[in-house]
Design an enzyme around this catalytic site. Structure first.
Site, PDB file in Angstrom:
ATOM      1  N   GLU A   1       0.757  -1.386   0.040  1.00 38.58           N
ATOM      2  CA  GLU A   1       0.004   0.042  -0.151  1.00 38.58           C
ATOM      3  C   GLU A   1       0.831   1.188   0.093  1.00 38.58           C
ATOM      4  O   GLU A   1       0.485   2.334  -0.269  1.00 38.58           O
ATOM      5  CB  GLU A   1      -0.947  -0.045   1.197  1.00 38.58           C
ATOM      6  N   ASN A   2       2.397   1.253   0.041  1.00 35.64           N
ATOM      7  CA  ASN A   2       2.913   2.374   0.016  1.00 35.64           C
ATOM      8  C   ASN A   2       3.417   2.516  -1.500  1.00 35.64           C
ATOM      9  O   ASN A   2       4.104   3.418  -1.858  1.00 35.64           O
ATOM     10  CB  ASN A   2       4.179   2.460   0.862  1.00 35.64           C
TER      11      ASN A   2
END
Lengths: 224, 242, 224, 242
Positions: C51-52
């Site tokens: 998710e980064n």
């Protein structure tokens, strides 16, 4: 009595160009505004935004130089300046709607005394009409300048108390540059700033559909 | 690159504009950040943190800060420093973190308040501010603590809650390169929140590893266009290794 | 009577890995799910999302190979596979929330018989707690698998009629893989699919806080 | 690139997965697009139009299409062909265009209906669908024809109207390059609507100028990550010069 001058489209563009602060990020709409890029005053740099995903758009491509993957919002092959960037249309409109453009200059059919703009559809005209990016740009630009003829071909005022044409956005216009005058839109109403050479404020008022304030010191429109 | 580049003969003017954006040192670039400022801080998982700007802000002494950040620092590192010095009064975060010791102490003591936001919604609320939107309905957090106090509505058979934009006075971000106009690139996973925050604040301040001449970043490789960037400083990388 | 086996964390991860379709785009949460990447069955390729802003995340970086601009959501230096891409966190969560991930595998504190998930906060625990990406992922993944121990350390069931822990998302879980069983969540309720070696359905039911349907043909959990 | 690349020894499997995405010809790639499909079409100002896919769809004969597109074609070119053949029944567009003669005739005759949407809102409503959002409030079009029938609401002193996501069954897009997994790049201003539409439809079909091996696009240069791309075909560029 001096000759009354009506500015040409190029002269309107030139006058509007004087409104751009140095280093501004600017979107130019169809028509007269599109001429501004070629009429920047010396010493002023502007970075032109195109809603199809260009920041730092340059002059039109010369013959032989055209790249049809590099067009402006009017399908015209263009160039980019050093420091340009490309992005998709959602990001391009994040810029328009989100208040990131310093100045947008749009054409207009009508502007009301409250700064409402009508510029996308002529009542009764044939066809579907089309909005394009105008509503996003009008809603979001930090400063919105409208360039247009002061009156219609039939002589009817285009600056009016209430727009009768379909609206683009409410209370969005900051200044109007026409072939006859520069008029600012304030919270209190319209204010005449400049008139074309040879014209009086009273004469301009007669061709304007809404009252404007007349400044103590009325300037003549600079044409260069 | 088969792009036609316009030859500008306005070198001086370009330079004048550039000078407005480029600062010589990190202390000068944060010198006007006032008490009570709302500030977005980029960075995630140790990557892409504007540590030099954070440290300069600590030296400046700005207090009463409302911070918007995915996490709340790692011990003394990253935002940890500003919590340690009691400069932050409220934080909007998705994952404060177990190693955010200075935050956790102050949160437990009640001297710092927290709005906890799902990570993607944190991004999206900042993007809404950036994009001139006034709010949006999202299915994330429906039926959870996150929905408390938020309007809920059924849309096309799905439950959604109304999320509001997050605006800020400043974004403090970290990029790899800036050209002199403010076009930015980021490296690998060090983008994270930085490109979003860059678009969402009134004034975006960026620390970069390198400032390069205008025209040296391919227009197709620009990750944050210059329009979003207001102040740039070159700063030696500082990474908190905690 | 056969020995009753409780799967190790690695074995839970291995069993969950068998649920991944070939070529799936997958997000792995903290804890047991994070072990799955190292336990893909032969012949299966999965593209891991972080998710980064990474799609195509590879194995952890070896000593000396670490690049601290290339970390996973747990701050661990990782690598990428050929065909990877990087993007910002808003686009990463456009992927999670928008239904683009084929499978997400998350850890869990509790799962209810309706598929509600609680996995971010233990009531009464010290500190602020933290949500991270879990709520976006749980709301948006096409298929959500939860990996967890079947019971708490104190022996209380973690599969329950109603979650008593703070919720992550409602009706989001498709399957639960524990050290004792594989259980599917259907509209009609829970359905036991597999049990760990040596266990009967009745014994699993006793350790489960909600009723599940028992299939005619109960399978034993494959451990490899 | 200082990126650690994992060596995969699963060449065959990669290839199997690839084969699911790569099609040999443009007719096969649209063969299952049914009557009544909702289809997004990329392209703007002559750049980035999936003209080969449009022509294949015309050959296939799919009718009753709901089209989502910035404009409505240029005479016989771009979407013009599908209007000419009466394959489109409804269109959501921002600027149909004066040269969209086939559309304009049918619109005047009432055989095609139109939802006119501001261009940025068209993008944003597709992005909302892509991002799993259920709707958003926007100031664009407040007080205009565009607001007709939409809920209006005052938020923080600003008037906003509720805009709903635009979903689609298919996106037809044009990119410059695809790798065999479906990572895409676009050229210059030929991105326009393509990257947004790629994320917003159930099935994204892309025509590209070139298919390149996996690993040959720098992960930092990917403009549309492979997760959004379902079918790829290499097709010779066709540009309508009208």
């Amino acid at each position: 009595m001096r000759d009354k001058v009506r500015l040409t489209r190029e002269q309107i563009a030139k006058r509007a160009a004087l409104e751009l602060p140095d280093g501004a990020y600017v979107n130019l709409g169809w028509g007269i505004p599109n001429l501004i890029a070629d009429h920047l005053p010396p010493g002023i740099t502007a970075y032109f935004h195109s809603e199809n995903g260009i920041l730092g758009m340059g002059r039109r491509a010369k013959a032989g130089e055209e790249d049809y993957d590099l067009v402006d919002a009017m399908k015209v092959p263009v160039t980019v300046v050093p420091g340009a960037s490309f992005f998709h249309q959602a990001d391009a409109h994040l810029m328009t709607r989100g208040g990131h453009l310093d100045v947008a200059v749009l054409g207009g059919f009508q502007v009301s005394e409250k700064g409402d703009l009508a510029n996308w559809k002529i009542p009764g005209a044939k066809g579907s009409g089309g909005i394009g990016g105008a509503m996003d740009i009008a809603a979001g630009a930090k400063t919105l300048i409208v360039c247009m003829e002061h009156t219609t071909k039939e002589g009817a005022p285009k600056i009016v108390r209430e727009c009768t044409y379909p609206l683009t956005a409410l209370s969005c216009v900051d200044s109007i540059v026409t072939d006859l005058a520069v008029i600012d839109v304030h919270d209190a109403g319209l204010a005449l700033r400049e008139v074309a050479p040879g014209w009086t404020a009273t004469e301009i008022q007669e061709l304007t559909g809404a009252r404007f304030e007349i400044p103590t010191r009325l300037l003549e429109m600079r044409l260069s | 690159m088969n792009v036609n580049i316009r030859r500008l003969n306005r070198g001086q003017l370009f330079e004048r504009r550039m000078k407005h954006k480029i600062y010589r040192d990190v202390d000068a670039i944060v010198a006007d950040v006032p008490d009570g400022a709302r500030i977005m801080f980029g960075g995630f998982g140790g990557a892409g943190f504007p540590n030099n700007l954070i440290q300069a802000l600590a030296r400046r002494g700005t207090k009463g800060i409302v911070a918007i950040s995915n996490n709340c620092g790692t011990h003394d590192g990253e935002l940890g420093l500003l919590f340690k010095l009691d400069r932050i009064r409220h934080v909007i975060a998705s994952f404060p973190g177990p190693h955010a010791t200075h935050f956790q102490e102050r949160f437990a003591a009640g001297s710092v308040t927290l709005e906890l936001v799902p990570q993607g919604i944190l991004c999206e609320r900042m993007r809404a501010a950036a994009a001139g939107l006034l709010g949006f309905y999202s299915p994330v957090g429906v039926g959870t603590e996150v929905a408390a106090g938020k309007e809920e509505r059924l849309i096309d058979g799905r439950r959604g809650i109304l999320e509001m934009p997050i605006h800020a006075d400043f974004a403090f971000i970290k990029a790899q390169k800036a050209d002199e106009l403010g076009n930015l690139t980021y490296r690998l996973a060090a983008q994270n929140f930085n490109p979003i925050m860059a678009t969402a604040a009134k004034t975006t301040i960026v620390e970069v590893e390198e400032i390069v001449p205008v025209g040296s970043i391919d227009p197709q490789s620009v990750m944050t266009p210059a329009i979003f960037v207001h102040r740039i400083v070159q700063a030696k990388g500082v990474r908190y290794a905690g």
